[in-house]
Scaffold this motif. Structure first.
Motif, mmCIF file in Angstrom:
data_model
loop_
_atom_site.group_PDB
_atom_site.id
_atom_site.type_symbol
_atom_site.label_atom_id
_atom_site.label_comp_id
_atom_site.label_asym_id
_atom_site.label_seq_id
_atom_site.Cartn_x
_atom_site.Cartn_y
_atom_site.Cartn_z
ATOM 1 N N ALA A 25 -2.917 -10.487 27.846
ATOM 2 C CA ALA A 25 -4.316 -10.826 28.130
ATOM 3 C C ALA A 25 -5.306 -10.145 27.204
ATOM 4 O O ALA A 25 -6.508 -10.381 27.321
ATOM 5 N N GLY A 26 -4.835 -9.323 26.280
ATOM 6 C CA GLY A 26 -5.754 -8.643 25.369
ATOM 7 C C GLY A 26 -6.619 -7.603 26.067
ATOM 8 O O GLY A 26 -7.831 -7.514 25.807
ATOM 9 N N VAL A 27 -6.023 -6.812 26.947
ATOM 10 C CA VAL A 27 -6.761 -5.772 27.668
ATOM 11 C C VAL A 27 -7.462 -4.848 26.671
ATOM 12 O O VAL A 27 -6.849 -4.364 25.714
ATOM 13 N N ASN A 28 -8.764 -4.616 26.882
ATOM 14 C CA ASN A 28 -9.497 -3.724 25.994
ATOM 15 C C ASN A 28 -10.230 -2.619 26.734
ATOM 16 O O ASN A 28 -11.120 -1.966 26.171
ATOM 17 N N GLY A 29 -9.868 -2.397 28.019
ATOM 18 C CA GLY A 29 -10.466 -1.302 28.771
ATOM 19 C C GLY A 29 -9.744 -1.089 30.092
ATOM 20 O O GLY A 29 -9.133 -2.016 30.636
ATOM 21 N N LEU A 30 -9.793 0.145 30.601
ATOM 22 C CA LEU A 30 -9.056 0.499 31.815
ATOM 23 C C LEU A 30 -9.988 1.052 32.881
ATOM 24 O O LEU A 30 -11.023 1.659 32.583
ATOM 25 N N ILE A 31 -9.579 0.831 34.124
ATOM 26 C CA ILE A 31 -10.207 1.468 35.280
ATOM 27 C C ILE A 31 -9.087 2.040 36.130
ATOM 28 O O ILE A 31 -8.197 1.301 36.563
ATOM 29 N N MET A 32 -9.109 3.350 36.337
ATOM 30 C CA MET A 32 -8.075 4.014 37.139
ATOM 31 C C MET A 32 -8.570 4.131 38.571
ATOM 32 O O MET A 32 -9.652 4.667 38.818
#
Length: 447
Positions: free
Chosen positions: A388-395
């Protein structure tokens, strides 16, 4: 005849136990003998005396003989019980059954007085007028974000710092100690790279010297901060694109829908026009949950029926958001395991459809990570990044986990921005990621 009458009288109540009437049996035998002699025409020297057929103890409980002068009624040849006047019965009843007086001080209750009556309340109750007014509760002290972060990472911190303190109790820093420390940091999910950085710095500063747990915690916090600083970035919105499309992906149970609601609250609270699209068409509860968040945050909501094509919903949502001039469109997606090929293909299709409407869409692809999954979160990032081309994370779910260190390992390996972290279910429990705060909380150091 006489014998028959006596037998009839003395056999009445024959069923009573013999032990209750020991004297009656002897009297009966004597009278029977006298009666037989009378029937035979013989006489006795003494007149016939019949024993009282009523036992003394029965007499005691029967109220005694009739009073002198009491009138009696005769039935045939048998005298009935004396009949006493009604007035005497009432006087006797009043003499032996007096009405008890209510004491002034009731020990089992409290006397509640008012203008008209008095009510005795049972023990444990009190008249409302006599109750003291309840004191107003002091308002709960609102914790700062760092305090909430410290609470959320308390298990991670206490476990890690406790093991470090035990390792360095009265011990000089040597090769064996450094090896044990490296293993300990890796087991805490901080990752091999971070573990080597900490042991390397510790060795250069304190090798051959006495080392305390506080020394290790200080150096560990400094090295974790260095790893996290490059990825602690704000989420940039390019509002020249209307709408700015945020696609939220992740494994089942990582908190995608709740995170979307919290993001919508922040954005709509700043005056932006937000639309939420329920792209998780495989779970009815997710559609309803997102609708609730939309109502709560004043966002526009777009959903479809259960089982509908998620890519088609994404297409409709983009067109409607553009027509309504929405600033931000946030699209929820179904939770899927990274090893489910057909579900990952569906996610790929959503990305392709959005790309046809806007070559730059989706503009932001956020992946939610559950801190409790530990090392498995590392594999999830790799797969979703490729699909999906992830470009940021949220934990999310940092509250109560002992595996919060995995965020450090992910940041060191993938170098992806970490925009937000969540330490609870409340709307205020999602905050921008701050590298130094997180590092100090992990190491158990003050703010």
């Amino acid at each position: 005849m006489t014998l028959g009458f006596i037998k009839k009288v003395f056999t009445f109540g024959k069923d009573k136990p013999a032990a209750d009437q020991p004297a009656e049996s002897e009297a009966f035998a004597s009278l029977v003998d006298d009666a037989e002699r009378i029937d035979a025409g013989e006489t006795t020297e003494a007149p016939l005396e019949a024993a009282d057929p009523v036992a003394p103890e029965v007499m005691d409980t029967a109220g005694g003989p009739a009073a002198d002068g009491a009138e009696t009624e005769l039935v045939g040849d048998i005298a009935a019980s004396p009949i006493e006047p009604e007035a005497e019965e009432r006087e006797e009843a009043e003499e032996f059954h007096p009405q008890p007086e209510q004491p002034a001080d009731v020990t089992h209750g409290e006397m509640a007085q008012d203008a008209d009556n008095a009510v005795t309340l049972p023990k444990g109750f009190a008249a409302a007028a006599s109750l003291p007014e309840a004191e107003a509760e002091a308002p709960a002290v609102k914790l700062s974000w760092f305090q909430r972060l410290r609470q959320g990472l308390a298990r991670t911190s206490s476990q890690l710092t406790g093991q470090i303190a035990a390792l360095f109790t009265k011990r000089k820093l040597d090769e064996d100690t450094l090896e044990e420390l490296e293993d300990l940091l890796i087991q805490a999910d901080l990752g091999v790279e971070t573990a080597m950085r900490v042991t390397g710095t510790l060795s250069s500063e304190r090798y051959g010297k006495d080392v305390t747990g506080e020394d290790v915690s200080r150096i560990m916090a400094a090295e974790i901060t260095k790893v996290l600083k490059p990825v602690a970035k704000p989420l940039a919105l390019d509002l020249s694109h209307k709408p700015h499309v945020i696609l939220v992906v992740g494994v089942n149970g990582t908190g995608k829908t709740t995170t979307i609601g919290k993001l919508a609250a922040k954005l709509s609270g700043s005056g932006l026009k937000v639309m939420l699209a329920a792209g998780d068409t495989f779970r009815a509860a997710a559609i309803e949950q997102l609708k609730i968040w939309a109502d709560r945050t004043g966002s526009t909501f777009l959903g479809t029926k259960l089982g509908a094509d998620a890519a088609g919903l994404a297409y409709d949502a983009f067109e409607k958001a553009r027509a309504d001039k929405a600033d931000v469109l946030i699209i929820d997606t179904a939770g899927r395991l990274q090893n489910k090929t057909e579900l990952m293909a569906e996610l790929e299709k959503i990305v392709r459809v959005l790309g046809k409407l806007d070559p730059d869409a989706p503009h932001t692809v956020l992946q939610t990570l559950d801190a409790t999954t530990g090392q498995n979160a590392m594999n999830q990032v790799e797969i979703f990044r490729n699909i999906a081309g992830v470009n940021g994370l949220i934990m999310t779910k940092l509250d109560g986990t002992a595996r919060g260190g995995i965020l450090v390992a992910i940041a060191a390996k993938h170098k992806l921005p970490v925009y937000f972290i969540g330490v609870g279910e409340g709307i205020d429990d999602l905050e921008p990621f701050e590298a130094e705060d997180f590092a100090n909380a992990i190491a158990g150091l003050p703010h």
